[in-house]
Design a protein around this motif. Sequence first.
Motif, short mmCIF file in Angstrom:
data_model
loop_
_atom_site.label_atom_id
_atom_site.label_comp_id
_atom_site.label_asym_id
_atom_site.label_seq_id
_atom_site.Cartn_x
_atom_site.Cartn_y
_atom_site.Cartn_z
N CYS A 22 0.85 -1.24 0.09
CA CYS A 22 0.06 -0.04 0.20
C CYS A 22 0.85 1.28 -0.16
O CYS A 22 0.51 2.07 -0.86
CB CYS A 22 -1.04 -0.06 1.31
SG CYS A 22 -2.06 -1.20 1.21
N SER A 34 -8.61 0.13 -2.86
CA SER A 34 -9.54 -0.70 -1.97
C SER A 34 -9.15 -2.03 -2.03
O SER A 34 -8.27 -2.66 -2.95
CB SER A 34 -10.93 -0.46 -2.36
OG SER A 34 -10.93 -0.76 -3.83
N ASP A 43 -12.14 -11.02 11.54
CA ASP A 43 -11.52 -9.67 11.67
C ASP A 43 -10.02 -10.10 11.87
O ASP A 43 -9.54 -9.99 13.22
CB ASP A 43 -12.00 -8.87 12.87
CG ASP A 43 -11.38 -7.61 12.76
OD1 ASP A 43 -10.95 -7.27 11.74
OD2 ASP A 43 -11.43 -6.90 13.83
N ARG A 47 -6.77 -7.61 7.68
CA ARG A 47 -7.75 -6.65 7.34
C ARG A 47 -7.79 -5.32 8.62
O ARG A 47 -7.98 -4.14 8.18
CB ARG A 47 -9.09 -7.21 7.88
CG ARG A 47 -9.60 -7.94 6.47
CD ARG A 47 -11.15 -8.38 6.60
NE ARG A 47 -11.36 -9.00 5.47
CZ ARG A 47 -12.77 -9.43 5.33
NH1 ARG A 47 -13.64 -9.56 6.43
NH2 ARG A 47 -13.13 -9.87 4.20
N ARG A 48 -7.21 -5.60 9.62
CA ARG A 48 -6.89 -4.65 10.72
C ARG A 48 -5.73 -3.84 10.21
O ARG A 48 -5.77 -2.43 10.22
CB ARG A 48 -6.57 -5.20 12.10
CG ARG A 48 -7.92 -5.97 12.63
CD ARG A 48 -7.76 -6.02 14.26
NE ARG A 48 -6.57 -6.78 14.54
CZ ARG A 48 -6.74 -8.14 14.77
NH1 ARG A 48 -7.77 -8.72 14.48
NH2 ARG A 48 -5.59 -8.76 15.06
N LEU A 50 -5.07 -2.93 7.06
CA LEU A 50 -5.63 -2.12 5.98
C LEU A 50 -6.26 -1.12 6.33
O LEU A 50 -6.56 0.08 5.97
CB LEU A 50 -6.10 -2.94 4.82
CG LEU A 50 -5.29 -3.98 4.11
CD1 LEU A 50 -6.28 -4.71 2.99
CD2 LEU A 50 -4.39 -3.10 3.43
N ARG A 51 -7.16 -1.53 7.41
CA ARG A 51 -8.05 -0.46 8.16
C ARG A 51 -7.14 0.62 8.71
O ARG A 51 -7.46 2.12 8.33
CB ARG A 51 -8.94 -0.91 9.04
CG ARG A 51 -10.11 -1.66 8.45
CD ARG A 51 -11.26 -1.80 9.57
NE ARG A 51 -10.81 -2.42 10.59
CZ ARG A 51 -11.16 -3.83 10.71
NH1 ARG A 51 -11.44 -4.47 9.70
NH2 ARG A 51 -10.67 -4.32 11.78
N ALA A 52 -6.04 0.38 9.20
CA ALA A 52 -5.25 1.38 9.92
C ALA A 52 -4.51 2.22 8.76
O ALA A 52 -4.29 3.26 9.31
CB ALA A 52 -4.00 0.84 10.61
N GLY A 54 -6.32 3.09 6.22
CA GLY A 54 -7.23 3.74 5.66
C GLY A 54 -7.51 3.32 4.38
O GLY A 54 -8.11 4.07 3.22
N PRO A 56 -10.31 1.02 2.30
CA PRO A 56 -11.58 0.19 2.93
C PRO A 56 -11.80 -1.15 2.17
O PRO A 56 -10.95 -1.34 0.93
CB PRO A 56 -12.54 1.52 2.18
CG PRO A 56 -11.90 2.14 0.99
CD PRO A 56 -10.48 2.01 1.32
N ASP A 57 -12.61 -1.81 2.63
CA ASP A 57 -12.99 -2.87 1.76
C ASP A 57 -14.13 -2.65 0.70
O ASP A 57 -14.83 -1.58 0.83
CB ASP A 57 -13.90 -3.92 2.64
CG ASP A 57 -12.95 -4.81 3.79
OD1 ASP A 57 -11.73 -4.36 3.61
OD2 ASP A 57 -13.62 -5.26 4.58
#
Length: 267
Positions: A22, A34, A43, A47-48, A50-52, A54, A56-57
């Motif tokens: 990323c 995304s 979870d 996935r955590r 990628l959320r950190a 920013g 999104p799914d």
Amino acid sequence: PQRDVAPLPGAHSPPWLLEGACIALRDRGFRDLSAIWPATPTDDPARRALRALGVPDADDRRGPIKPLARMHALPRAFPDGVSVCDRARGANLVHLGTLRPHPHTTVAGAMHGALHALLGERRHALAPWTARALVDLLALTREVSAGQFSVLDLTVLRPTRRRAWPAGWLLASADPVALDAVGARLLGYDPMRLAHLRLAHDDGIGVADPRDLALVGDDLSAARHSPRAVTTASPSSLSLAAARVLAYTTLPEAFARARAHAAERGH
């Protein structure tokens, strides 16, 4: 109920690899990122991570497509027609795969990314025809996307379901067939004897013949292992750190070349 599930070594991309990819993409100007996942209730650490960052799914909206290429299995698996994830249409797809055993194709890797990117949970309908369906999906990926790039994770070498050894390698290419062919050889298989690789090679959508492949970087010619008796030496922490650095140094250059190539094609 949701619960944390620790990934099996060599079965899932580690969070640091997702982070490195990323960062490399954003540094090269790819801002609209995304993640396309299979629909699962877990979870997990990836996935955590990628959320950190920013990221999104992607939503699971999908629409029908009429393939232009010759199909081997999709019409039988989906007699009412094939629908693919809308987010993949016109996008640059980056597949982050892992080299691992697979019950239907012997070896799984970069080519299997299309199962998630295009079909999501509908991929389970392809179980009886997985080898041929992978070739169909790779052809579809070339039709619907602006470009594709694959990174095959071999930081942990997983030759069987019960064995895993740190190896410290990453393979990257715009040709997922070539990546899986190299991975198959590292596990002691002849890639031209694996049905999905041979069919993709014969259809001209990738290169699986080792004689036609050129590797740039580490010399892996002596790193072939038997799937039954692996003798990989345990590496030092320095070699694993080198693999992490590779994700931050080599990947930006590779993505830059892929972006320049896409610009030449008008994407």
